[in-house]
Structures are given as C-alpha cells and as structure tokens.
Design a protein around this motif. Structure first.
Motif, short mmCIF file in Angstrom:
data_model
loop_
_atom_site.label_atom_id
_atom_site.label_comp_id
_atom_site.label_asym_id
_atom_site.label_seq_id
_atom_site.Cartn_x
_atom_site.Cartn_y
_atom_site.Cartn_z
N PRO A 641 0.84 -1.21 0.00
CA PRO A 641 0.00 0.00 0.00
C PRO A 641 0.88 1.26 0.00
CG PRO A 641 -0.68 -1.54 1.71
CD PRO A 641 0.62 -2.05 1.18
N SER A 642 0.35 2.38 -0.55
CA SER A 642 1.22 3.56 -0.71
C SER A 642 1.30 4.42 0.54
CB SER A 642 0.76 4.41 -1.90
OG SER A 642 -0.57 4.78 -1.73
N LYS A 643 0.52 4.08 1.58
CA LYS A 643 0.72 4.81 2.84
C LYS A 643 0.49 3.86 4.02
CE LYS A 643 -3.82 6.99 3.73
NZ LYS A 643 -4.02 6.69 5.14
N LEU A 650 -4.87 12.18 5.89
CA LEU A 650 -3.47 11.97 5.58
C LEU A 650 -2.58 12.67 6.60
CD1 LEU A 650 -1.67 10.66 3.39
CD2 LEU A 650 -1.54 12.90 2.31
N LYS A 651 -1.71 11.89 7.28
CA LYS A 651 -0.80 12.49 8.24
C LYS A 651 0.63 12.33 7.71
CE LYS A 651 -2.22 10.25 12.14
NZ LYS A 651 -3.47 9.54 11.82
N PHE A 652 1.48 13.29 8.03
CA PHE A 652 2.85 13.28 7.51
C PHE A 652 3.56 11.97 7.81
CE2 PHE A 652 7.41 13.99 7.93
CZ PHE A 652 7.70 14.47 6.67
N GLU A 653 3.41 11.47 9.06
CA GLU A 653 4.15 10.25 9.44
C GLU A 653 3.68 9.01 8.69
OE1 GLU A 653 1.36 11.66 12.67
OE2 GLU A 653 2.90 12.49 11.37
N ASP A 654 2.45 9.05 8.13
CA ASP A 654 1.96 7.89 7.38
C ASP A 654 2.50 7.84 5.96
OD1 ASP A 654 0.48 7.02 9.50
OD2 ASP A 654 -1.38 8.00 8.88
N LEU A 655 3.08 8.95 5.51
CA LEU A 655 3.55 9.00 4.12
C LEU A 655 4.75 8.09 3.94
CD1 LEU A 655 3.51 12.83 3.35
CD2 LEU A 655 2.01 11.10 2.39
N ARG A 656 4.72 7.24 2.93
CA ARG A 656 5.89 6.44 2.60
C ARG A 656 6.88 7.32 1.86
NH1 ARG A 656 6.12 1.70 3.82
NH2 ARG A 656 4.32 0.50 4.43
N ALA A 657 8.16 7.02 2.01
CA ALA A 657 9.19 7.87 1.41
C ALA A 657 9.08 7.91 -0.12
CB ALA A 657 10.57 7.37 1.83
N ILE A 658 8.68 6.78 -0.73
CA ILE A 658 8.66 6.75 -2.20
C ILE A 658 7.59 7.67 -2.79
CG2 ILE A 658 8.26 5.26 -4.22
CD1 ILE A 658 9.74 3.06 -2.61
N PRO A 659 6.30 7.52 -2.40
CA PRO A 659 5.32 8.46 -2.95
C PRO A 659 5.61 9.90 -2.54
CG PRO A 659 4.22 6.63 -1.83
CD PRO A 659 5.69 6.48 -1.58
N PHE A 660 6.17 10.08 -1.33
CA PHE A 660 6.49 11.42 -0.83
C PHE A 660 7.51 12.10 -1.75
CE2 PHE A 660 9.38 14.00 1.89
CZ PHE A 660 8.49 15.00 2.25
N VAL A 661 8.65 11.42 -1.95
CA VAL A 661 9.70 11.99 -2.79
C VAL A 661 9.24 12.03 -4.26
CG1 VAL A 661 12.03 11.58 -3.68
CG2 VAL A 661 11.56 11.34 -1.25
N GLY A 662 8.52 10.97 -4.67
CA GLY A 662 8.05 10.90 -6.06
C GLY A 662 7.10 12.02 -6.41
N SER A 663 6.26 12.42 -5.45
CA SER A 663 5.30 13.50 -5.72
C SER A 663 6.01 14.83 -5.93
CB SER A 663 4.31 13.62 -4.56
OG SER A 663 3.60 12.41 -4.42
#
Length: 819
Positions: A641-643, A650-663
């Motif tokens: 899953p992407s988070k 949506l909370k900052f700590e739930d963000l995975r690094a890949i979608p975060f950086v990718g976005s």
C-alpha cells in the motif's frame, strides 16, 4: 514516428508541437491549461472533450515508448562511454597499487572485505516484465545496429501494454528480480570474481568467494506489506533455490561441451542428472554435493588429461561457491511496533494477563521451556510465529547463507532487538540453533540519536552477548536514508547517519565487535541515493569499513545494474571505493574538528528550516491537492500500500518515502533534495563566514559529495511548470517559499563550487538529464493540465484522474539516472 498504434497515425508529427508550445509557454508564464488548450486549437481540429482526452492518452503512450527507446540507446552506449581504466575500476586500482607499492595491502584488505547489494521490491520502476524483456532485446539490437530487429521490437513495444491491470503480488515482484539474477548477475559476478582473482591472486593469495554477495527482500520484507506472508516467504526461497540450480544446469552444458574426456564426462553427466532431479523432482542437493562432483572431475582432468580446459571447470566451481544453493540471501523485515503487538499478545495468552513492563515480557518469553503453537493465534501474530518457525526449513533447503538475518524497522530501543530473539525461543529454537543475525534499522532522527544507547545496552546484555559470540562477534546495523531524509531534510539526515556510524564504530570496537553498516539508500538524492561510489569513497577512518552493503531498488536496478556492462562497472566502483578507502591515504576523507563543527552548524540550521516547512499548515494539503500523491496507489506497480495507517486523513508520518519523494519529483520541485541546505549556507554568508564554507567544500570529500548530489536534485527541477500556483489564493504563499529556497540554494551552490551551471562536473549525467527532461516535458504539461481540471472540478473528472495516473509512468521511468 512509425509506432503501430490503433487509430493514431500522426502522433509523432504532433508531439514536437506540444513540446515547443510547452517550452515557450512556460517561459512566457503560461499555465499548463493554456498551453494544452492552445495546442488543441493551433494543431488539431478536435472539438469534444472526449476526443481531446483520447489524443492526450495516445501522446502519453507514445512518450512512454520514447523513454524506453532512449533507455535502450543509453544502455547500449554504456561501454563506449566508460573504459576499463576509468577511476574506480579494478584495472585502475591495480595500476595505482603498483605505482604506490600497495599491492600487498590491497590483497590484505581483500581477504575479509565484501560488497553486498540487496534488491528490494520498493516500487520506483514502472515497466512490467514484458516491457523489461523488450528493453533488454532492444539494447542488444542497438548495440549490433540491427535496423530490422530494432524496427520489429519497436512495433512490439507499440502493441505491448505498459500498465498492470492489477497490482503485482509479492511473488510477481520476486520473479521479476530473479530474472535479473539469472540473466545478468550470474554471469556478471562470476566474470568479475575471475577478473579480480587473476588481477590480484597469486600462489599465496586466495580470494574468498563471499567477496560479492547478493541480498533479496521481495517476499521477505513484510514491513507495511500485508501481502507478504510466511507462505510467500517460503515460496520465494524455493524460487531462488530453483533459479540457481537452473543457472548451474545451463552453465554445466557449456562445460560438458568441452570436457568430453573419458572419466570426466561421466562425472559431469552424473552431476547434470542430479541437478535435473533437484530442479524437477525436488530431490535434495547441497552446494557441497555439487562441489564434491566437480572436485572429482577436476582430479581426473589434472591427472589424466593434461588439465585441458581446467579454467572452465574452476570458473564453474567458483560460481557454486559464490551462489551456493541460495543465489541471494533472503532477508526477513518487519516493523518493531508489529513485533511489540505480537509479544504483548503471546505474553497475555501465556500469563492470562499483560501486566508487565516490556522488558519483563521479552525476558520471561526468552526463558520459556515449551514451544508456542502458532495456530492458537490469529492474523499477524500467527504469521509472525510461522515465519520464524520456518527459518530452519529454509536454511536446510538453501544453506545458512540462504536466510540469516531478521531486520527490524523503526528500531529505537533494546526491546526491539530482544523481542525478535524471544520469537525464536517461543518457536522452539534452542540458543545454539538460532543461526540468525538480528539487525536493528535506525531511520528517524530520534532513532539515529538513540542508536548509541541502544547498541551499548545490547552489547552489555548477557543473553545477547552470548548470541553475538556465536555469530562471530559481528553485528550488522542498518541505517535508513529515505525515511531519514523525509524526517530531517537532506543535509541533516546525511550528517546524522555519518555521526551515528562514527559513534557505533567506536562503541563496537570498544566491545570487541566487528560492525557492518547496511545502508538503506534509495535512488535519487532525496531518498538518500545519489552517486554511490563518491559517497562510500568519502567516508574516513572513523567509520568501520568491513563491508559495503546497500539496498538497490526500482529504476536503480534497471539503470545501474540492469545489464552486464553496467552491473560489472558499478559492482567494481563499490568494491574499489571500499578497498581504496583503507589502502590509499587521503586527508580529504577525514574531518578536522573545525570542519566537523561547521557541518554540525549547517546541519542544524538546515534542519530548522526544513522542520518549519514541514510544520507549515499547507505542507500536507499542498501535496494532497496539488501533486500526484493521491494517485500513486492507483498505478499497480507494487504490492505494498502507498501509505501506512488505515485512516482516511493523511498524516505526515503515514507517508511512505517513495510516494512522498516521487510526488515532489512529478511537480518538478524535488524539495527533499535541497530544502534548507542553501539557506544554511546563506546564513553563514551573511555572517561574513562564506570562506569557511568554501574551505569545507575544498577540504572534505563528504561535504563535497552532498553538495554535488543536491545540485543533481536541483538540475531535475523545473519551477516554470507550476508558476501558475504562485497566484493561487490557498497555496500561492507556500509555493513561493519553495521557489525562493530553490533560487537561493541554486545561486549559493554555484557560487560555492564556481560552476556556471548545475552538474557542470558531470557532463555525461547532465546531458542525460537534459534529454530526458525534454522527452517528458509534454507529459508534465498533460499531467498538470489534468490536475488543474480536477482542482476546478471541470469536465470528466474520472478521465482526468486516469490521465494523471498514466502520466506518472513515463515521468518516473525517465528519471532513472539518479544514483
């Protein structure tokens, strides 16, 4: 231009117009919506929204295939752009060692040094397997300049879908990477080993076969991936076992073709039959069994046949020693919070209550005398116990090298390591039967800050001390770059990891422990990637250098290790970075007290600036509403899953690094790769201390590498794409914060380095980035156009959502040259 598409004949003609409209339009401050609408008006006679979106989908398909073609061209050009004597190659290291009279020192270092590449399933690569195979064949056709073949493959590419209809399963991900093991790494690592052996070997020096190792996460990494179960892990171990036996079976055919002599031929035929039975009838075979047969054949060959073609047999034997019956070591990884849940549940079940401290729980469970039955539990608890229970089975099938460590994400306390030790005890293992390294992964700023206390306490713990002694007093510690960068910003994360390595090196030495650092490095600098050779070559003598071990994922697998030439070159670069670090003195690798103090000052200022950005009330809403973050999960590129977390908010700590950086990358803003770095340098400049920063850049390889990697991030930004946001009532002010920091960072880094343009020191990479950025510019226009329509709630929102998702593919695939 002649790709065979249904209902589209002139895409190749239209695309340059959209490209030109985009380039001129953005520089004139136009919005993506204006650019795309003008393109429709000036170059097509389309009237309806449906016709227009259909054309945009066709353009996306076309650009995706342009990217594949450019990938293949660049790969085919690789041998012409790099030579055997380049800096960082084995040949170059040999020449240097002769000149400096350091040959014996290099042999000494090679005795116990190793490089390990660990392949992960993190989804930053969007090509389905069918497309990867075409890419592979296309590269070969370009290398041999076969126009007919190229044409046929391009036609195949035109009709091959780029999108997975469903998410791949963890097994699919594993099989995808096993393809590379069989068809790229089996030969590459075998040939490289032979090359190093012939270059540095002599009668007194034997090169150990564990010099280059492979690790494997798909099917073993269950952190945040509910689809990885004990069954999946077992099945992947079996697939790895089967794949290496098939590679041996094929290799043996070549050997037998030459060794057709009496006696030798009989032994090799026997071995061939045994391998066949092991592959297709599941009969047991160990690496020792295979080597015994090969020794038998060698003895006859030497005594009776003048050692004819002996090198073929020896090379084959080396490969069996390198790859065993495991091919790559399958790791298990899970989050410490899940482990705690398992411990709490098991403890409560055994004691009828859960009244105890966390330390009391693992201590009591370690002393347990009878085995716990996994079937008494449900879901994650049952699966965790089953996973641990089957470790010994996997070790019997694939050898001890097949599975020998358990990695714990989000480690920040002693209990996180001891809980895993307790799992083995409650699953019925005696202390001496636990043939596993327990590896804490420190990744957040807090985790890194705690690392010293955690390891100090562990080293003193009598139970763990005894376990470490049994494991040869060697401790692997993993450090996670991508979550660190997400958490602390680029400069701070890299400095905290550097510092943690120094502290843990010293602590381990004091306790008589040989420490190995395992780096969770991503692809682009924003995820802790960047130029890997430079990174390892810049580490000084205060950091343990027993082994270089790092993760490779997504597009980095295909772009850096995707074919034999590239893989061989990049394995060499890693190996020589580690060996040369110890053998050749270089003052620029060791930080002086003054340099250290300055980096700390810069890191703290940049961390504060980045933390302020994260705390900005528009930070998460901006990503959610203005970027592609919400669309990552719809791409079906990975099984995970992407988070994290199940809530809708949506909370900052739930963000995975890949979608975060990718976005950030899709927005062409690459914020995590530079934000705060330029600001920190500017602060010192305003204090009249810029000369100190200049001295640091000239004197420290570590700092220089960070600056150059950050510049690579900025070279891939293109703020004109989102100029339109600066007037947005909700997000305009936030966008300006990002834009100002980008301009500041770019200007100050150019001033610092003396460059006229970003990435001036690496013309090859800069050129590649520029060509790729030009290819995807129309794709970005389409993506932003669709996002603008969605934000306004105009037209067919479902179609625009699909356009956003589809345009993710080409953009990500095009940015492969990031590490």
């Amino acid at each position: 231009m002649s790709l065979p598409y249904d209902k589209m004949t002139n895409i190749g003609m239209l695309l340059p117009f959209l490209c030109e409209e985009s380039k001129i339009g953005y520089e004139a401050g136009k919005t993506p919506e204006e650019i795309v609408e003008e393109f429709f008006k000036n170059h097509t006679d389309l009237q309806t929204e449906e016709q227009k979106t259909e054309l945009l989908f066709k353009i996306i398909q076309y650009i995706e295939r342009q990217v594949v073609l450019f990938d293949s061209i660049e790969d085919a050009a690789f041998p012409n752009l790099h030579s055997e004597s380049d800096n960082g190659t084995v040949t170059n290291m040999y020449e240097r060692s002769l000149q400096d009279h350091k040959l014996e020192k290099i042999r000494e270092k090679l005795k116990d040094f190793a490089v390990k590449i660990v392949f992960t399933a993190h989804p930053t690569q969007f090509y389905p397997n069918s497309v990867q195979r075409i890419l592979h064949d296309l590269r070969n056709a370009i290398t041999t300049d076969s126009i007919t073949n190229i044409d046929m493959l391009l036609q195949q590419l035109g009709k091959t879908p780029f999108v997975n209809k469903e998410k791949p399963t963890p097994i699919d991900e594993a099989l995808s990477i096993i393809y590379y093991l069989r068809y790229v790494y089996y030969d590459t690592i075998g040939e490289l080993f032979t090359k190093i052996k012939t270059t540095f070997g002599n009668d007194h020096f034997h090169l150990h076969e564990d010099l280059i190792q492979l690790g494997f996460w798909p099917g073993g990494d269950r952190d945040g991936n509910p689809f990885v179960t004990a069954d999946v892990t077992k099945r992947v171990a079996e697939e790895l076992h089967s794949a290496i036996l098939k590679a041996y079976y094929n290799n043996l055919k070549t050997v037998r073709r030459r060794l057709s002599f009496r006696g030798v031929s009989d032994v090799l035929t026997k071995l061939s039959n045994e391998l066949y039975s092991a592959i297709f009838r599941n009969e047991k075979i160990t690496a020792e069994d295979i080597l015994k047969r090969l020794d038998e054949a060698e003895k006859i060959l030497v005594e009776q046949h003048n050692s004819l073609f002996l090198d073929l047999l020896v090379t084959f034997k080396d490969r069996v020693k390198i790859f065993g019956t495991h091919f790559a070591t399958l790791d298990v990884r899970q989050d410490s919070r899940i482990h705690q849940q398992v411990i709490d549940t098991v403890f409560a079940k055994i004691n009828g209550n859960s009244e105890a401290t966390q330390e009391e729980k693992f201590n009591q469970l370690i002393q347990i005398s009878e085995k716990v039955n996994p079937d008494d539990f449900e879901d994650i608890v049952k699966d965790t116990l089953l996973t641990v229970s089957q470790v010994s089975e996997i070790q019997q099938l694939n050898g001890l090298r097949g599975m020998n460590r358990y990695i714990i994400s989000n480690s920040d306390a002693v209990k996180d390591v001891m809980n895993v030790y307790a799992f083995f005890k409650i699953c019925g293992y005696q202390d001496e039967e636990i043939n596993m390294d327990i590896v804490p992964l420190f990744e957040t700023m807090e985790g890194l800050a705690n690392a010293e206390n955690v390891m100090n306490e562990l080293y003193q713990n009598p139970i763990y001390k005894k376990h470490l002694a049994k494991r040869g007093n060697q401790q692997t510690i993993m450090l996670g770059f991508s979550d660190g960068t997400k958490d602390g910003g680029y400069l701070k994360a890299n400095w905290e990891i550097y510092k943690a390595k120094e502290v843990l090196t010293k602590l381990s030495e004091q306790n008589g422990i040989k420490v190995v650092f395992f780096d969770g490095r991503g692809g682009p600098p924003a995820r802790g990637g960047g130029k890997t050779h430079d990174f390892y070559a810049s580490q000084g003598k205060t950091i343990a250098n027993n082994k270089i071990e790092l993760t490779i994922q997504g597009q980095t697998i295909t772009s850096i290790f995707g074919n034999k030439e590239q893989a061989k070159y990049n394995f060499e670069q890693l190996l020589t970075a580690g060996v040369e670090n110890d053998v050749f003195k270089n003052a620029k690798k060791d930080l002086t007290e003054k340099e250290r103090a300055l980096i700390i000052e810069l890191a703290d200022i940049s961390y504060q600036k980045y933390s302020d950005l994260k705390a900005h009330p528009m930070f998460v809403p901006y990503l959610q509403e203005m970027s592609t973050l919400e669309y990552y999960g719809k791409t079906n590129i990975g099984s995970r899953p992407s988070k994290r977390g199940g809530g809708s908010e949506l909370k900052f700590e739930d963000l995975r690094a890949i979608p975060f950086v990718g976005s950030w990358a899709q927005l062409k803003q690459n914020v995590p790769g530079f934000f705060g770095f330029g600001f920190a340098m500017q602060q010192l400049k305003e204090q009249g201390r810029f000369d100190e920063v200049r001295e640091l850049y000239k004197g420290s390889d570590f700092f220089k590498t960070l600056v150059l990697n950050s510049m690579m991030s900025m070279n891939k930004t293109y703020f004109p794409l989102t100029y339109y946001i600066k007037n947005n009532p909700k997000f305009g002010a936030f966008w300006n914060v990002l834009f100002d920091e980008y301009n500041l960072s770019k200007n100050i880094m150019l001033e610092l380095t003396g460059f006229k343009i970003l990435q001036e020191e690496d013309p090859l990479s800069r050129k590649s980035v520029k060509i790729r950025e030009r290819i995807v510019l129309p794709l970005l226009s389409i993506q932003q156009y669709a996002l603008m329509k969605i934000q306004k709630g105009e037209g067919d929102l479902e179609a625009y959502g699909k356009l956003v998702t589809r345009s993710l593919f080409g953009n990500i695939n095009a940015s492969r040259n990031s590490a």
